[in-house]
Design a protein around this motif. Structure first.
Motif, PDB file in Angstrom:
ATOM      1  N   GLY A  18       0.808  -1.216   0.000  1.00 13.97           N
ATOM      2  CA  GLY A  18       0.000   0.000   0.000  1.00 13.97           C
ATOM      3  C   GLY A  18       0.837   1.259   0.000  1.00 13.97           C
ATOM      4  O   GLY A  18       0.549   2.210  -0.748  1.00 13.97           O
ATOM      5  N   VAL A  19       1.878   1.277   0.806  1.00 12.51           N
ATOM      6  CA  VAL A  19       2.762   2.451   0.846  1.00 12.51           C
ATOM      7  C   VAL A  19       3.452   2.639  -0.494  1.00 12.51           C
ATOM      8  O   VAL A  19       3.479   3.743  -1.051  1.00 12.51           O
ATOM      9  CB  VAL A  19       3.794   2.318   1.992  1.00 12.51           C
ATOM     10  N   GLU A  20       4.009   1.563  -1.028  1.00 11.63           N
ATOM     11  CA  GLU A  20       4.738   1.681  -2.292  1.00 11.63           C
ATOM     12  C   GLU A  20       3.809   2.021  -3.458  1.00 11.63           C
ATOM     13  O   GLU A  20       4.193   2.781  -4.353  1.00 11.63           O
ATOM     14  CB  GLU A  20       5.521   0.393  -2.573  1.00 11.63           C
ATOM     15  N   PHE A  21       2.606   1.482  -3.458  1.00 12.64           N
ATOM     16  CA  PHE A  21       1.622   1.833  -4.485  1.00 12.64           C
ATOM     17  C   PHE A  21       1.293   3.320  -4.388  1.00 12.64           C
ATOM     18  O   PHE A  21       1.224   4.025  -5.401  1.00 12.64           O
ATOM     19  CB  PHE A  21       0.359   0.986  -4.322  1.00 12.64           C
ATOM     20  N   SER A  22       1.101   3.795  -3.170  1.00 10.99           N
ATOM     21  CA  SER A  22       0.791   5.209  -2.955  1.00 10.99           C
ATOM     22  C   SER A  22       1.926   6.108  -3.436  1.00 10.99           C
ATOM     23  O   SER A  22       1.682   7.141  -4.071  1.00 10.99           O
ATOM     24  CB  SER A  22       0.520   5.451  -1.467  1.00 10.99           C
ATOM     25  N   ALA A 130       7.783   1.447 -10.409  1.00 13.66           N
ATOM     26  CA  ALA A 130       6.506   0.892 -10.861  1.00 13.66           C
ATOM     27  C   ALA A 130       6.631  -0.616 -11.115  1.00 13.66           C
ATOM     28  O   ALA A 130       5.728  -1.385 -10.762  1.00 13.66           O
ATOM     29  CB  ALA A 130       6.021   1.608 -12.121  1.00 13.66           C
ATOM     30  N   VAL A 131       7.743  -1.035 -11.679  1.00 16.16           N
ATOM     31  CA  VAL A 131       7.971  -2.467 -11.892  1.00 16.16           C
ATOM     32  C   VAL A 131       8.103  -3.177 -10.549  1.00 16.16           C
ATOM     33  O   VAL A 131       7.525  -4.254 -10.345  1.00 16.16           O
ATOM     34  CB  VAL A 131       9.214  -2.709 -12.779  1.00 16.16           C
ATOM     35  N   ARG A 132       8.833  -2.564  -9.620  1.00 14.89           N
ATOM     36  CA  ARG A 132       8.978  -3.173  -8.295  1.00 14.89           C
ATOM     37  C   ARG A 132       7.627  -3.293  -7.593  1.00 14.89           C
ATOM     38  O   ARG A 132       7.344  -4.295  -6.944  1.00 14.89           O
ATOM     39  CB  ARG A 132       9.960  -2.372  -7.440  1.00 14.89           C
ATOM     40  N   VAL A 133       6.772  -2.289  -7.747  1.00 12.88           N
ATOM     41  CA  VAL A 133       5.433  -2.344  -7.160  1.00 12.88           C
ATOM     42  C   VAL A 133       4.661  -3.525  -7.739  1.00 12.88           C
ATOM     43  O   VAL A 133       3.994  -4.259  -7.007  1.00 12.88           O
ATOM     44  CB  VAL A 133       4.674  -1.011  -7.359  1.00 12.88           C
TER      45      VAL A 133
END
Length: 148
Positions: A18-22, A130-133
């Motif tokens: 959630g944090v990384e997506f945000s 974005a790839v890591r997410v």
């Protein structure tokens, strides 16, 4: 005890996702829309703040998934947990090899000392991130699927 480990792992990985997506799809877009140098200054501050927390979070998530995989080796869904752990390893490798070098530079930038290509470096970080997410979302989904 294994059930508690599964819940903790799902929660820790889920909150990290959630944090990384945000960061990828909300925070950086907000920062990029700020006037003047405010967006770059915000990214530098975020790089310092999250750069201190995320290594522990990524390694902790991987450790939890690895313990789950070992402790639940003979359980239904163990292959999904092993695959999720492999994806978390990939996310750590991506972080160390691709994202951290850019972050270590950008967290020290100010309008006075940033390089001319700072926007290109920020965009490169955004693409890698974005790839890591996507990778950690897949790991999270596999962990959740292993429960059913």
């Amino acid at each position: 005890m294994l059930d508690a480990l599964k819940v903790v792992t799902i929660v820790v990985v889920g909150v990290m996702v959630g944090v990384e997506f945000s960061v990828a799809f909300v925070i950086n877009r907000i920062l990029d829309a700020l006037p003047g140098d405010n967006g770059q200054l915000g990214r530098a501050h975020g790089g310092r703040m999250l750069g201190a927390v995320m290594p522990v979070w990524y390694i902790g998530s991987l450790a939890l998934a690895a313990v789950w995989a070992i402790a639940g080796w003979h359980d239904h869904g163990s292959g999904l947990v092993v695959t999720a752990a492999a994806l978390l390893i990939l996310s750590v490798l991506m972080s160390v090899l691709l994202l951290v070098p850019i972050n270590n530079r950008s967290k020290t930038w100010t309008p006075e000392n940033r390089p001319e290509d700072w926007k290109e470096q920020a965009n490169r970080w955004d693409r890698f991130h974005a790839v890591r997410v996507a990778v950690i979302i897949a790991a999270f989904a596999l962990l959740a699927a292993a429960l059913v």
